[in-house]
Design an enzyme around this catalytic site. Structure first.
Site, mmCIF file in Angstrom:
data_model
loop_
_atom_site.group_PDB
_atom_site.id
_atom_site.type_symbol
_atom_site.label_atom_id
_atom_site.label_comp_id
_atom_site.label_asym_id
_atom_site.label_seq_id
_atom_site.Cartn_x
_atom_site.Cartn_y
_atom_site.Cartn_z
ATOM 1 N N LYS A 1 0.855 -1.182 0.000
ATOM 2 C CA LYS A 1 0.000 0.000 0.000
ATOM 3 C C LYS A 1 0.897 1.240 0.000
ATOM 4 C CE LYS A 1 -4.283 1.454 2.209
ATOM 5 N NZ LYS A 1 -5.449 0.960 2.918
ATOM 6 N N GLU B 1 -19.725 -5.567 9.590
ATOM 7 C CA GLU B 1 -20.705 -4.823 10.385
ATOM 8 C C GLU B 1 -21.765 -5.745 10.982
ATOM 9 O OE1 GLU B 1 -19.588 -3.913 7.384
ATOM 10 O OE2 GLU B 1 -18.567 -2.020 7.833
ATOM 11 N N ARG C 1 -25.677 -2.107 6.473
ATOM 12 C CA ARG C 1 -25.377 -3.519 6.276
ATOM 13 C C ARG C 1 -25.997 -4.421 7.344
ATOM 14 N NH1 ARG C 1 -20.558 -4.797 3.208
ATOM 15 N NH2 ARG C 1 -21.273 -4.005 1.217
HETATM 16 C C1 LIG Z 1 -18.987 -1.988 4.417
HETATM 17 C C2 LIG Z 1 -17.794 -1.098 4.571
HETATM 18 N N1 LIG Z 1 -17.208 -0.968 5.785
HETATM 19 C C3 LIG Z 1 -16.138 -0.157 5.920
HETATM 20 C C4 LIG Z 1 -15.630 0.532 4.868
HETATM 21 C C5 LIG Z 1 -14.474 1.502 5.057
HETATM 22 N N2 LIG Z 1 -13.294 1.100 4.314
HETATM 23 C C6 LIG Z 1 -12.964 1.638 3.139
HETATM 24 S S1 LIG Z 1 -11.579 1.021 2.502
HETATM 25 C C7 LIG Z 1 -11.372 -0.009 3.809
HETATM 26 C C8 LIG Z 1 -10.190 -0.921 3.855
HETATM 27 C C9 LIG Z 1 -10.152 -1.790 2.670
HETATM 28 O O1 LIG Z 1 -9.020 -2.593 2.729
HETATM 29 P P1 LIG Z 1 -8.603 -3.416 1.457
HETATM 30 O O2 LIG Z 1 -9.798 -3.997 0.817
HETATM 31 O O3 LIG Z 1 -7.532 -4.352 1.854
HETATM 32 O O4 LIG Z 1 -8.044 -2.323 0.457
HETATM 33 P P2 LIG Z 1 -6.689 -1.466 0.563
HETATM 34 O O5 LIG Z 1 -7.114 -0.092 0.991
HETATM 35 O O6 LIG Z 1 -5.786 -2.129 1.532
HETATM 36 O O7 LIG Z 1 -6.146 -1.455 -0.798
HETATM 37 C C10 LIG Z 1 -12.392 0.163 4.745
HETATM 38 C C11 LIG Z 1 -12.482 -0.530 6.023
HETATM 39 C C12 LIG Z 1 -16.280 0.380 3.626
HETATM 40 N N3 LIG Z 1 -15.880 1.037 2.538
HETATM 41 N N4 LIG Z 1 -17.341 -0.441 3.515
#
Ligand SMILES: Cc1ncc(C[n+]2csc(CCOP(=O)(O)OP(=O)(O)O)c2C)c(N)n1
Length: 635
Positions: free
Chosen positions: A288, A377, A405
């Site tokens: 990242k 969630e 959700r």
């Molecule tokens: C249902 C839901 N819960 C929380 C989030 C907040 N959120 C956005 S990106 C993220 C992390 C995603 O991690 P990953 O899929 O590994 O992607 P990366 O940013 O590491 O590339 C979170 C928790 C969301 N978008 N949707």
């Protein structure tokens, strides 16, 4: 950048242009794309580290696949800036997330390359499966479907529901698992550990590659062997791989892990995978923030850093100067810790947003009493319910929009059993630049229709503290929801001794005679200012901050309806079914007949922009309230 470099990107408007490049040029286009993202993001804030991490993957996917005919689905979509820049939105990328500009997430109406609208996590596999099934039914044999999902989003239950269905269905579909070992904060849980283990296991990977050399490509073997392998493919696969690999157990062919920053190798692998039918998963390892040192070193901060210096990596922007007032999330985080120090039954629960909601303070100090449960969630709510059955006091903090959700879990697991779970809904109301997928505008409506639920919204930081204090008292034995907005409040001196708030009790903030304004939550701040500007126009407005949407302060409301012919309600949420609707229900039940004007978010999806722009659009900022009251009174 030297003379030769820096010339490729400006000629790319889509996948066809990218295909004109040679394999050798791919690292150069990646450099250009990465620099472009750094350049624009340093002054025009947005999600940063995630897009940098998938630069090579993005280039490889559009290079190999026939997008937009082939369907490419990005999970969450916060990592899709490179995709946008390569597919016709380079020239207006500086309008990213701005009012009337392009969206920060893939959006179907914005481009044919954006095959699915996203923002919430863990949807990509299900959507991709739907597309793959449709392609099959429509006999579109050439159409490929690819979902890209992060290891964080993969912790969401829905991703596994999709995997289970897709594997069982034997549909033609590729899932790229982008594993950077991070969500916004470090990724958590057993599945994350599993990914680490398979990435590191050389024996397993060599063994598996050998098997797939035989079963997958089948190019380099003789006819007889090929026939044998094909015939016995399933049995062999079961025997050799299933027990050792979770994805194989779901009937996916697992490939990887491969270096997700080697763009040339990625194109080779993707080209191979294109030829293989059925459900496949490619596991890639990325970093990242790749290519921007500070972002690699501080991945959580650079998830969405705001404005920063692209040379030094120093982060400048803070939408909330501490000397003015803290962010609501900080008040929540600090207050939770303070309360947890006094009440040992308090447990903190957050689904993957420990930094976002500031529960990281409690997680750090009390790691055995505060839990990041992953992007889950639904689980977070039922886990809280379980805790509550044992007399614990769970503070389950979920952003208003993500709580959507878990609606059934709130009703079925918490409310029916009347369990005293405290729901803290952060980012309630219009959130701004993230747009319609993230505005927390439905919670008042969805919470107030649930029996047993106490529904509250503090107007400022002190009220938030006091509501949290009230919710954890032993005498409270109902589910209790507290919603508060994004950003900072108005009280620099918020750390006052706790005061209990009587449940269902509102308060009068200003006396008046011409009109009564009934506010809830943050809109009380706008309304307070509106009362002043109305006074300048010789309108005497009373102001009531109801604090509770449920139970309503019926005594206070009776006073209002008996004394005012004109009543205005204002909320930072949908008008339909929200706070104003509750007031109308009260009026109808009690046979009052005042004229009532409801202000709030209209019955449409509000796009992205600064909160100020969007409050204005909805007419709930100070000016909007003032104007509406004057119109209402015909002044
Ligand atoms: C249902 C839901 N819960 C929380 C989030 C907040 N959120 C956005 S990106 C993220 C992390 C995603 O991690 P990953 O899929 O590994 O992607 P990366 O940013 O590491 O590339 C979170 C928790 C969301 N978008 N949707």
């Amino acid at each position: 950048m030297d003379e030769v470099k820096g010339k490729l990107l400006e000629n790319i408007e889509g996948s066809d242009d990218l295909k004109k490049l040679s394999l050798k040029q791919l690292p150069d286009i990646c450099d250009e794309l990465r620099n472009f993202i750094i350049d624009v993001l340093s002054t025009n804030p947005g999600h940063f580290g995630s897009s940098l991490g998938v630069v090579e993957l993005t280039v490889a996917l559009h290079y190999v696949y026939n997008t937009p005919y082939d369907q490419l689905i990005w999970d969450v979509g916060h990592q899709a800036y490179g995709h946008k820049i390569l597919t016709g939105r380079r020239d207006n990328f500086d309008t990213n997330r701005k009012y009337k500009g392009i969206s920060g997430f893939p959006k179907r109406e914005e481009s044919e390359y954006d095959s699915f609208g996203v923002g919430h996590a863990s949807t990509s596999i299900s959507a991709a499966l739907g597309m793959a099934v449709a392609a099959k039914l429509k006999n579109e044999k050439e159409r490929k479907v690819v979902a890209v999902i992060g290891d964080g989003a993969m912790t969401g239950g829905m991703a596994f529901e999709g995997l289970n269905n897709a594997g069982g269905n034997n549909q033609d579909l590729l899932i790229v698992l982008n594993d950077n070992n991070m969500a916004i904060d470090p990724n958590v849980g057993g599945f994350n550990q599993y990914l680490l283990n398979i990435s590191k296991s050389n024996t397993y990977n060599r063994f598996k590659n050998d098997v797939w050399e035989g079963l997958g490509k089948l190019d380099g073997v003789g006819r007889k062997t090929r026939k044998f392998l094909q015939k016995n493919q399933h049995a062999l696969k079961n025997m050799l791989l299933k027990e050792n690999n979770l994805f194989e157990a779901f009937d996916f062919r697992y490939f990887g892990p491969v270096d997700g920053h080697d763009v040339v190798y990625l194109t080779k692998v993707l080209n191979d995978l294109k030829k293989i039918k059925g459900p496949k998963l490619l596991h890639i390892i990325t970093k990242k923030g790749k290519g921007f040192k500070q972002a690699e070193l501080n991945q959580t901060k650079f998830h969405a850093p705001g404005v920063f210096d692209k040379e030094t990596g120093e982060i400048y922007s803070c939408d909330c100067p501490v000397e003015r007032a803290p962010k609501f999330q900080n008040v929540f985080g600090e207050t939770l810790l303070e309360l947890a120090e006094q009440n040992e039954k308090i447990i903190g629960i957050t689904p993957a947003m420990p930094s976002g909601c500031s529960m990281n303070l409690m997680i750090k100090k009390m790691p055995d009493r505060a839990f990041d449960v992953g992007i889950a969630e639904q689980h977070a709510v039922t886990f809280s319910a379980g805790l509550a059955t044992q007399g614990m006091v769970p503070f389950c903090n979920i952003y208003s929009t993500f709580m959507q959700r878990a609606y059934d879990q709130i009703i079925h697991d918490v409310a029916i059993q009347d369990l005293p779970v405290v729901f803290c809904l952060d980012r309630g109301g219009i959130v701004g630049e993230d747009g319609p997928t993230h505005h927390g505008v439905f919670d008042i409506a969805y919470m107030r229709s649930i029996p047993n639920m106490i529904v509250s919204a503090p107007m400022d930081e002190i009220e938030l503290r006091n509501l949290m204090f009230t919710a954890q008292l032993e005498e409270n034995n109902h589910p209790f929801s507290i919603r508060y907005p994004r950003g900072c409040g108005v009280k620099p001196n918020w750390k006052k001794p706790f005061e209990k708030i009587e449940i269902g009790k509102g308060r009068k903030l200003a006396n008046g005679t011409d009109v009564a304004i009934l506010s809830i939550g943050k809109t009380g701040i706008f309304a307070k200012r509106a009362v002043k500007s109305l006074a300048n126009k010789e309108v005497s407005a009373a102001l009531y901050d109801l604090r509770f949407i449920k139970p309503l302060d019926t005594a206070l409301l009776a006073e209002v309806f008996e004394n005012f012919n004109h009543i205005v309600t204002v909320e930072d949420g949908t008008i339909h079914g929200g706070f104003g609707s509750a007031i109308l229900e009260f009026m109808a039940e009690n046979n009052y007949s005042s004229a009532v004007k409801l202000l709030g978010v209209p019955d449409k999806f509000i796009e992205h922009g600064t909160p100020e722009d969007l409050y204005k659009e909805c007419g709930i900022d100070t000016k909007g309230i003032t104007k509406s009251v004057l119109n209402f009174l015909k002044k």
